[in-house]
Design a protein around this motif. Structure first.
Motif, PDB file in Angstrom:
ATOM      1  N   SER A  36      -0.151  60.985 109.773  1.00 33.08           N
ATOM      2  CA  SER A  36      -0.796  61.025 108.769  1.00 33.08           C
ATOM      3  C   SER A  36      -0.099  61.312 107.436  1.00 33.08           C
ATOM      4  O   SER A  36       0.880  62.211 107.340  1.00 33.08           O
ATOM      5  CB  SER A  36      -1.841  62.135 108.329  1.00 33.08           C
ATOM      6  N   ALA A  37       0.338  60.432 106.387  1.00 35.22           N
ATOM      7  CA  ALA A  37       1.270  60.579 105.320  1.00 35.22           C
ATOM      8  C   ALA A  37       0.668  61.360 104.312  1.00 35.22           C
ATOM      9  O   ALA A  37      -0.457  61.280 103.905  1.00 35.22           O
ATOM     10  CB  ALA A  37       1.749  59.173 104.762  1.00 35.22           C
ATOM     11  N   PRO A  38       1.647  62.310 103.757  1.00 41.03           N
ATOM     12  CA  PRO A  38       0.880  63.213 102.540  1.00 41.03           C
ATOM     13  C   PRO A  38       1.028  62.424 101.329  1.00 41.03           C
ATOM     14  O   PRO A  38       1.684  62.781 100.389  1.00 41.03           O
ATOM     15  CB  PRO A  38       2.125  64.403 102.849  1.00 41.03           C
ATOM     16  N   VAL A  39       0.098  61.477 101.070  1.00 39.78           N
ATOM     17  CA  VAL A  39      -0.003  60.765  99.756  1.00 39.78           C
ATOM     18  C   VAL A  39      -1.028  61.734  99.021  1.00 39.78           C
ATOM     19  O   VAL A  39      -2.012  61.812  99.208  1.00 39.78           O
ATOM     20  CB  VAL A  39      -0.447  59.351 100.253  1.00 39.78           C
ATOM     21  N   SER A  46       6.042  64.855  92.771  1.00 36.77           N
ATOM     22  CA  SER A  46       6.440  63.870  94.356  1.00 36.77           C
ATOM     23  C   SER A  46       6.849  62.517  94.120  1.00 36.77           C
ATOM     24  O   SER A  46       7.636  61.595  94.736  1.00 36.77           O
ATOM     25  CB  SER A  46       5.430  64.040  95.031  1.00 36.77           C
ATOM     26  N   LEU A  47       6.142  62.005  93.077  1.00 35.90           N
ATOM     27  CA  LEU A  47       6.381  60.487  92.740  1.00 35.90           C
ATOM     28  C   LEU A  47       7.705  60.392  92.099  1.00 35.90           C
ATOM     29  O   LEU A  47       8.375  59.266  92.399  1.00 35.90           O
ATOM     30  CB  LEU A  47       5.242  60.077  91.782  1.00 35.90           C
ATOM     31  N   GLN A  48       8.091  61.201  91.076  1.00 33.91           N
ATOM     32  CA  GLN A  48       9.433  61.176  90.644  1.00 33.91           C
ATOM     33  C   GLN A  48      10.461  61.421  91.637  1.00 33.91           C
ATOM     34  O   GLN A  48      11.500  60.789  91.424  1.00 33.91           O
ATOM     35  CB  GLN A  48       9.457  62.196  89.506  1.00 33.91           C
ATOM     36  N   ARG A  49      10.460  62.371  92.356  1.00 37.72           N
ATOM     37  CA  ARG A  49      11.337  62.364  93.613  1.00 37.72           C
ATOM     38  C   ARG A  49      11.260  61.036  94.637  1.00 37.72           C
ATOM     39  O   ARG A  49      12.553  60.999  94.971  1.00 37.72           O
ATOM     40  CB  ARG A  49      10.957  63.510  94.578  1.00 37.72           C
ATOM     41  N   GLY A  50      10.259  60.554  94.656  1.00 37.19           N
ATOM     42  CA  GLY A  50      10.157  59.387  95.627  1.00 37.19           C
ATOM     43  C   GLY A  50      10.778  58.387  94.857  1.00 37.19           C
ATOM     44  O   GLY A  50      11.465  57.532  95.366  1.00 37.19           O
ATOM     45  N   ALA A  51      10.558  58.047  93.661  1.00 35.34           N
ATOM     46  CA  ALA A  51      11.389  57.070  92.572  1.00 35.34           C
ATOM     47  C   ALA A  51      12.788  57.189  92.760  1.00 35.34           C
ATOM     48  O   ALA A  51      13.653  56.117  93.023  1.00 35.34           O
ATOM     49  CB  ALA A  51      11.079  57.242  91.394  1.00 35.34           C
ATOM     50  N   GLN A  52      13.229  58.394  92.692  1.00 32.90           N
ATOM     51  CA  GLN A  52      14.832  58.701  92.815  1.00 32.90           C
ATOM     52  C   GLN A  52      15.313  58.129  94.171  1.00 32.90           C
ATOM     53  O   GLN A  52      16.267  57.624  94.210  1.00 32.90           O
ATOM     54  CB  GLN A  52      15.167  60.048  92.255  1.00 32.90           C
ATOM     55  N   ILE A  53      14.500  58.682  95.138  1.00 35.23           N
ATOM     56  CA  ILE A  53      14.938  58.538  96.464  1.00 35.23           C
ATOM     57  C   ILE A  53      14.884  56.790  96.937  1.00 35.23           C
ATOM     58  O   ILE A  53      15.962  56.307  97.465  1.00 35.23           O
ATOM     59  CB  ILE A  53      13.955  58.825  97.728  1.00 35.23           C
ATOM     60  N   GLY A 197       7.901  61.957 102.763  1.00 34.96           N
ATOM     61  CA  GLY A 197       6.642  62.013 102.350  1.00 34.96           C
ATOM     62  C   GLY A 197       6.492  61.692 100.565  1.00 34.96           C
ATOM     63  O   GLY A 197       5.604  60.597 100.330  1.00 34.96           O
ATOM     64  N   ASP A 198       7.810  61.949 100.029  1.00 34.69           N
ATOM     65  CA  ASP A 198       7.749  61.738  98.744  1.00 34.69           C
ATOM     66  C   ASP A 198       8.088  60.363  98.460  1.00 34.69           C
ATOM     67  O   ASP A 198       7.484  59.659  97.537  1.00 34.69           O
ATOM     68  CB  ASP A 198       9.001  62.545  97.892  1.00 34.69           C
ATOM     69  N   LEU A 199       9.011  59.702  99.180  1.00 34.57           N
ATOM     70  CA  LEU A 199       9.425  58.171  99.033  1.00 34.57           C
ATOM     71  C   LEU A 199       7.976  57.547  99.434  1.00 34.57           C
ATOM     72  O   LEU A 199       7.899  56.387  98.614  1.00 34.57           O
ATOM     73  CB  LEU A 199      10.251  58.100 100.222  1.00 34.57           C
ATOM     74  N   VAL A 200       7.277  57.821 100.537  1.00 32.10           N
ATOM     75  CA  VAL A 200       6.245  56.848 100.870  1.00 32.10           C
ATOM     76  C   VAL A 200       5.154  56.952  99.810  1.00 32.10           C
ATOM     77  O   VAL A 200       4.416  56.089  99.330  1.00 32.10           O
ATOM     78  CB  VAL A 200       5.381  57.591 102.226  1.00 32.10           C
ATOM     79  N   ASN A 201       4.993  58.456  99.232  1.00 31.08           N
ATOM     80  CA  ASN A 201       4.112  58.413  98.153  1.00 31.08           C
ATOM     81  C   ASN A 201       4.158  57.510  96.891  1.00 31.08           C
ATOM     82  O   ASN A 201       3.433  56.771  96.311  1.00 31.08           O
ATOM     83  CB  ASN A 201       3.994  59.941  97.592  1.00 31.08           C
ATOM     84  N   TYR A 202       5.774  57.578  96.583  1.00 36.09           N
ATOM     85  CA  TYR A 202       5.961  56.524  95.532  1.00 36.09           C
ATOM     86  C   TYR A 202       5.865  54.929  95.886  1.00 36.09           C
ATOM     87  O   TYR A 202       5.304  54.264  95.025  1.00 36.09           O
ATOM     88  CB  TYR A 202       7.592  56.638  94.981  1.00 36.09           C
ATOM     89  N   LEU A 203       6.217  54.629  97.120  1.00 36.29           N
ATOM     90  CA  LEU A 203       5.926  53.167  97.672  1.00 36.29           C
ATOM     91  C   LEU A 203       4.412  52.871  97.466  1.00 36.29           C
ATOM     92  O   LEU A 203       4.088  51.770  97.147  1.00 36.29           O
ATOM     93  CB  LEU A 203       6.307  52.975  99.142  1.00 36.29           C
ATOM     94  N   VAL A 204       3.459  53.817  97.988  1.00 37.46           N
ATOM     95  CA  VAL A 204       1.939  53.594  97.605  1.00 37.46           C
ATOM     96  C   VAL A 204       1.669  53.414  96.077  1.00 37.46           C
ATOM     97  O   VAL A 204       0.919  52.706  95.966  1.00 37.46           O
ATOM     98  CB  VAL A 204       1.144  54.892  98.219  1.00 37.46           C
TER      99      VAL A 204
END
Length: 244
Positions: A36-39, A46-53, A197-204
């Motif tokens: 289960s992804a932590p979306v 989290s979205l900001q970290r995911g965008a940077q990744i 998880g942060d990257l997947v959160n951003y992709l979602v």
């Protein structure tokens, strides 16, 4: 009601469909159990970290042509932060997040041009992406030296291996093998899971930036409908109270 034979056939068809649905879902994940992804689209950090990744590790090969840098202001970044930390392929905040990889080079390196990731979360699902990005393991027989439990014989190398480390697939007597960490990475396993998880959160988020806002609007609308439903019921009772 129909003949007994028709009812029996219909019941059998329903039973077959009910048994087939879980099997199809299992097959779609390549036989691997999905985690289960932590979306959480309300977690802007989290979205900001995911965008940077995403910009640092994915945008080199993959594009996101349906997403513009300017949309990142909706996750709490200002244009100065976007320009300074996230824009390496263009100098205009209004430009889409396209890759600089030449299609011919991409096909030569990977056998096919890496796909655009604008809608990958909607196509694959967050759980698939989360498990996939944590499912790479060393495979000397593979062209890139890597394989994946979710996507067997994947053509993509493990771009995050420095953070996760090198996993190996241990053989199992029954069922799928188990992954074990043979070479520690820069991040402990729990921290790497959070990183992914942060990257997947951003992709979602990138696949549907208006989703969180739309859900909020939907909740407010449902609340007002519930209030007005109660008012309507009370008015009906008041209007018809003298009618026998």
């Amino acid at each position: 009601t129909g003949p007994p034979e028709a009812d029996l056939i219909m019941k059998k068809l329903i039973a077959i469909l009910l048994l087939a649905v879980p099997a199809l879902a299992f097959a779609s994940s390549g036989g691997a159990r999905l985690d289960s992804a932590p979306v959480n689209l309300h977690d802007k950090l989290s979205l900001q970290r995911g965008a940077q990744i995403f910009v640092n590790h994915c945008l080199n090969c993959h594009g996101a042509s349906a997403m513009r840098y300017s949309k990142l202001t909706e996750i709490g970044l200002n244009e100065g932060q976007i320009r300074e930390n996230l824009m390496f392929a263009t100098d205009k905040v209004g430009d889409p997040m396209t890759s600089t990889l030449d299609p011919k080079e991409g096909k030569a390196w990977f056998g096919v041009m890496p796909p655009d990731l604008s809608l990958v979360a909607r196509a694959r699902g967050a759980d698939w992406l989360y498990t996939y990005l944590r499912g790479f393991y060393r495979d000397p027989a593979a062209k890139t030296g890597w394989n994946n439990t979710v996507f067997p014989n994947v053509g993509m190398p493990h771009v995050l291996w420095e953070y996760q480390g090198g996993q190996v697939l241990q053989a199992a007597e029954h069922g799928a093998g188990k992954l074990a960490l043979a070479e520690p990475g820069k991040l402990p396993p729990a921290e790497y899971d959070k990183y992914v998880g942060d990257l997947v959160n951003y992709l979602v988020y990138m696949g549907e930036p208006a989703r969180a806002k739309r859900v909020q609007i939907g909740i407010v609308v449902m609340f007002f409908l519930a209030v007005f439903f109660v008012i309507t019921v009370l008015l009906k009772k008041e209007y018809w109270k003298d009618v026998r």
